[in-house]
Design an enzyme around this catalytic site. Structure first.
Site: not given
Ligand code: GLC
Length: 718
Positions: A313, A316, A427
């Site tokens: 995650d 980017e 998200d």
């Molecule tokens: C980011 C991710 C999401 C995750 C959050 C906390 O927003 O896209 O899926 O739950 O981080 O890690």
């Protein structure tokens, strides 16, 4: 006839996006229908569009699958919220397909810098492409239809990532299940309520102070035992891995990264500092092979515990702020007085201080990657960052567990990721609009070779009501990645979080998915073998006019059409059934077969809240088995094969061991015919080297008049 030409501009660095490169052309071919010109740092292409041309691809952007009429910025960004005006989102793929009446063209650009597509927005009959670079590879693919272009695209970029088979099961997530007890309760709820599930996610709170490759021993005491216990109940644990490494002396990942010089640098050549969840962090420079090797090996921490499933995650990378921007923000806030209007965002009527915080992009020019040609600003290589982080994970996991498939999904992606991992679409929000967007994004990702993809079911930001969660779960049941996930401040969203009626409906939907899993997996293997999408837009399979604009129904493979309900309070669904007769299943329970034959055309169907409209194409067959609570729970002895036969059909069922990389695909082929009301089934023996998952096949076949025919056959194996 398909033809691919590679045109090389400048001297591009190799991104690894492309697997098989043809020889570059010696010079630009003036007969190519693209015009181009270059400025000192940009290259601009333009292409005249016919009135009837459609444009597809470009990854997971917001908007209809036909990209015509809008602009798209190919620059990996976490858009939150994902509103229709976001031009840049995650998963930008510089691959577009221009579909004309009698021909098709694919344009693929291998370049890690920003690329902007104007698909007839400024001038309706012009496609303009602006590449923020002079160094890149441009592939032009010419073909007759979209399938030609897709096959060629896949032969350039490589076959889709193949996850382990359990990844087709249901997956439960939340930001975050805060401790071992909570995870155990979630697991217990699934099993005691008999709701099938294969995986539970660990979001960032499992870590100690958000330090990547650590586990907080307080909420997760004896993590090894806990892991064993959860795995013993048939679940896979999927921990999150973020790229930011917390700056903390004594933390081994940080210490090693600093001492070996593995982090991205600032303009002064020092380790660049930004802030994400752990507050101040450094970013590993994944563009360097030795950094990837180091990072990949860190996964040993988990593989030693039998964990080989992960989500990557924030890659980017997303940046919340930098020490510098906080100083500037503080200064600006103390300066704010009656001249605050200078900072006013007149559109949103608010003081606009976003440029100091939560705006990753402003920070990108401040850090650098070490490349063979020297330090390069992140901005110029931006789209590569997530890809290279995944490459580190993929290579590491393959080394740590040779020949074992790993589970890996990512938020950031680009060309090439299709080989390494699956993608979730970031998200989204608990909005009905995002239920529809889920279909559009997954179709577009599939067109770009990312077969294993899906969105957060129920929505990440905000609160889903029970109808939205039910309808979204019904959609998710037919997409490869079937994961319920939501954020910290949202209401609980597990299948049992709403009324008992909702729980029952959701349980039935998930159970239906498990009855179909072997079929879906077989079709996934088939799509992958044929270099075609698994989730397909309707136009891809039928020649009929007017299908290009369908954004709310799709095909799983070639034979199963799904038309989920995507609006609140809707108890009807309008569906377009092209060219053939279809066997309509208004499905609610996996073993309630209320089938009906529908003629081609437009139908408006009554669909109750607990029903999903599923359609099987004439002369095609689907396969159902006894559902399990998790994959591998039971030894199944039989399968049911269902279809609508006009005269004759053949069906090839694919399977493999579902876990190893080298597993050979096995095929069982049946020929089914209905002549003079007699059902005949022929098993065509293909050489198989591994035992089929079941021996008995019960055929339930319909004719065009809706009459049913049954026959059971047992496999005769040589
Ligand atoms: C980011 C991710 C999401 C995750 C959050 C906390 O927003 O896209 O899926 O739950 O981080 O890690």
């Amino acid at each position: 006839m398909t033809e691919t030409r590679l045109y090389r501009f400048g001297s591009p660095d190799q991104t690894d996006s492309i697997r098989h490169q043809p020889q570059p052309e010696k010079s630009w071919n003036s007969s190519v229908n693209l015009q181009y010109y270059q400025t000192f740092n940009q290259t601009n292409f333009s292409l005249s569009l016919n009135p009837e041309s459609s444009i597809y691809g470009l990854g997971q952007n917001i908007g209809p699958i036909n990209r015509r009429g809008a602009t798209y910025r190919l620059f990996n960004m976490q858009a939150r919220p994902q509103t229709p005006d976001c031009r840049a989102v995650n998963g930008p793929y510089a691959f577009s397909i221009i579909k004309n009446k009698n021909s098709c063209q694919g344009i693929l650009i291998d370049c890690p810098a920003e690329i902007n597509f104007d698909c007839g927005f400024t001038k309706p009959d012009l496609l303009s492409i602006c590449i923020e670079s002079l160094d890149f590879d441009l592939y032009l693919i010419e073909g007759i239809d979209v399938k030609d272009i897709l096959k060629e695209y896949t032969s350039l970029t490589g076959k889709s990532y193949l996850p382990p088979k359990w990844a087709f099961g249901f997956q439960q997530s939340r930001y975050s299940y805060m401790n071992a007890k909570e995870v155990q309760e979630i697991a217990q709820n699934f099993r005691s309520r008999q709701i099938p599930c294969d995986a539970i996610y660990l979001d960032i709170d499992y870590m100690e102070d958000y330090k990547v490759f650590t586990v907080d021993p307080e909420p997760f005491p004896n993590f090894a035992n806990f892991t064993k216990e959860i795995q013993g109940q048939g679940f896979h644990l999927i921990p999150i891995i973020d790229p930011g490494v917390k700056i903390e002396s004594g933390y081994s990942v940080y210490e090693e990264g600093v001492s070996k010089g593995y982090f991205c640098k600032n303009a002064e050549g020092q380790d660049y500092i930004a802030a994400v969840w752990p507050s101040l962090i450094h970013f590993p420079d994944f563009l360097r092979a030795e950094v990837r090797e180091w990072w990949g090996n860190l996964y040993k921490f988990f593989t030693d515990l039998g964990i080989s499933a992960f989500w990557n995650d924030m890659n980017e990378p997303e940046i919340f702020y930098s020490p510098d921007s906080i100083q500037q923000l503080k200064k600006r806030v103390t300066e704010l007085d009656y001249t605050a209007w200078r900072d006013l965002d007149p559109i949103h009527y608010k003081i606009n201080l976003d440029r100091f915080m939560l705006n990753s992009e402003t920070f990108y020019p401040d850090f650098f990657h070490q490349t063979p040609t020297g330090l390069v600003p992140h901005q110029e290589l931006h789209n590569l960052y997530g890809f290279k982080m995944l490459q580190a994970a993929s290579e590491g996991l393959q080394k740590l567990n040779p020949n074992q498939r790993y589970f890996l999904i990512s938020r950031s992606s680009m060309l090439g990721v299709n080989r390494l991992a699956g993608v979730w679409t970031g998200d989204n929000s608990s909005w009905w609009e995002h239920l529809k967007l889920n279909i559009q994004m997954v179709i577009s990702l599939n067109l770009c070779g990312v077969l294993y993809s899906g969105s957060d079911i129920g929505g990440h930001c905000g609160n889903a009501d029970e109808e939205l969660l039910i309808r979204w779960t019904q959609l998710g049941a037919f997409l490869p990645l079937f994961r319920n996930h939501t954020e910290k401040s949202s209401r609980r969203q597990e299948p049992w979080a709403y009324s008992s009626t909702a729980t029952e409906i959701i349980k039935d939907v998930i159970t239906l998915r498990y009855a179909l899993i072997d079929y879906l997996y077989s079709e996934f293997l088939k799509a992958r073998e044929q270099n075609l999408p698994f989730i397909r837009p309707v136009f891809l399979e039928f020649a009929e006019a007017g299908l290009d604009e369908i954004n709310d129904q799709f095909l799983c493979g070639a034979s199963l059409m799904i038309a989920p309900v995507i609006e609140p309070n809707a108890r009807h669904r309008t569906i377009i059934l092209p060219e053939f007769n279809w066997l309509y299943w208004c499905a609610s329970k996996h073993d309630q077969y209320n089938f009906q034959v529908l003629a081609p055309g437009i139908h408006r169907l009554l669909v109750a809240l607990n029903q999903i409209p599923i359609f099987i194409k004439e002369n095609h067959l689907i396969l159902l088995t006894e559902p399990e609570q998790f994959q591998g729970e039971k030894i199944k002895s039989e399968a049911i094969i269902i279809g609508l036969i006009n005269q004759e059909s053949s069906f090839t069922f694919y399977y493999d061991d579902g876990v190893t990389i080298n597993s050979e695909i096995q095929k069982i082929k049946f020929k089914v015919s209905l002549k003079n009301k007699i059902l005949e089934i022929e098993q065509q023996l293909l050489p198989i080297t591994a035992k089929p998952p079941y021996q008995n096949f019960n055929f339930m076949i319909y004719d065009l008049a809706g009459n049913q025919y049954y026959k059971q056959i047992s496999l005769s194996l040589t």
